[in-house]
Write a protein that holds these residues in place. Structure first.
Motif, mmCIF file in Angstrom:
data_model
loop_
_atom_site.group_PDB
_atom_site.id
_atom_site.type_symbol
_atom_site.label_atom_id
_atom_site.label_comp_id
_atom_site.label_asym_id
_atom_site.label_seq_id
_atom_site.Cartn_x
_atom_site.Cartn_y
_atom_site.Cartn_z
ATOM 1 N N TYR A 32 0.830 -1.195 0.000
ATOM 2 C CA TYR A 32 0.000 0.000 0.000
ATOM 3 C C TYR A 32 0.869 1.251 0.000
ATOM 4 N N ALA A 97 -3.895 7.820 5.459
ATOM 5 C CA ALA A 97 -4.671 7.167 4.419
ATOM 6 C C ALA A 97 -3.813 6.125 3.726
ATOM 7 N N ASP A 99 -3.815 3.091 0.284
ATOM 8 C CA ASP A 99 -4.467 2.535 -0.906
ATOM 9 C C ASP A 99 -3.499 1.591 -1.605
ATOM 10 N N THR A 102 -2.673 3.130 -5.636
ATOM 11 C CA THR A 102 -2.090 4.419 -5.996
ATOM 12 C C THR A 102 -0.587 4.365 -5.843
ATOM 13 N N ASP A 114 -7.196 9.603 -4.223
ATOM 14 C CA ASP A 114 -6.256 8.509 -4.485
ATOM 15 C C ASP A 114 -6.305 7.427 -3.431
ATOM 16 N N TYR A 115 -7.003 7.680 -2.317
ATOM 17 C CA TYR A 115 -6.944 6.767 -1.177
ATOM 18 C C TYR A 115 -8.324 6.249 -0.784
ATOM 19 N N GLU A 116 -8.395 4.960 -0.531
ATOM 20 C CA GLU A 116 -9.662 4.353 -0.147
ATOM 21 C C GLU A 116 -9.824 4.252 1.370
ATOM 22 N N TYR A 117 -8.731 4.020 2.073
ATOM 23 C CA TYR A 117 -8.815 3.758 3.511
ATOM 24 C C TYR A 117 -8.299 4.945 4.304
ATOM 25 N N TRP A 118 -9.049 5.281 5.358
ATOM 26 C CA TRP A 118 -8.740 6.463 6.160
ATOM 27 C C TRP A 118 -8.839 6.168 7.647
#
Length: 128
Positions: A32, A97, A99, A102, A114-118
């Protein structure tokens, strides 16, 4: 499911330092890319820094270049942001964050899209 938890925020005087941490659980972060963002009251969330999955590529927003350092520890599944020479304008909630798709380059990894997880964020206040 990947979960991210930030810590290390607090109140610091101008010129001081803080080190933010982001602990990941549920998934290994080895592949990631990761980033730090911040959001001040009444403002949009802005990108601060990113680091590639390998850790060999990093980028910084102009406003923090030379003062902040991003790093990661794959063995601990952790992301860090060392913040030095802090200014009142650095006051914000800081988010990490992640992803898997990316990259962290001049043209990628510097947008919230650009990022899915936060993570949930940690407050940093710079004030005398």
């Amino acid at each position: 499911q990947l979960q991210l938890v930030e810590s290390g925020g607090g109140l610091v005087q101008p010129g001081g330092s803080l080190r933010l941490s982001c602990q990941a659980s549920g998934v290994r972060l080895d592949f990631y890319s990761m980033g730090w963002f911040r959001q001040a009251p009444g403002k949009e969330r802005e990108w601060v820094s990113c680091i590639s999955s390998s850790g060999t590529s990093t980028n910084y927003a102009a406003s923090v270049e030379g003062r902040f350092t991003i790093s990661r520890d794959k063995a601990k599944n952790m992301l860090y942001l060392q913040m030095d020479a802090l200014k009142p304008e650095d006051t914000a909630v800081y988010y990490c964050a992640a992803d898997p798709f990316t990259a962290c380059t001049v043209v990628a990894g510097n947008s919230r899209h650009d990022y899915e997880y936060w993570g949930q964020g940690t407050q940093v206040t710079v004030s005398s």
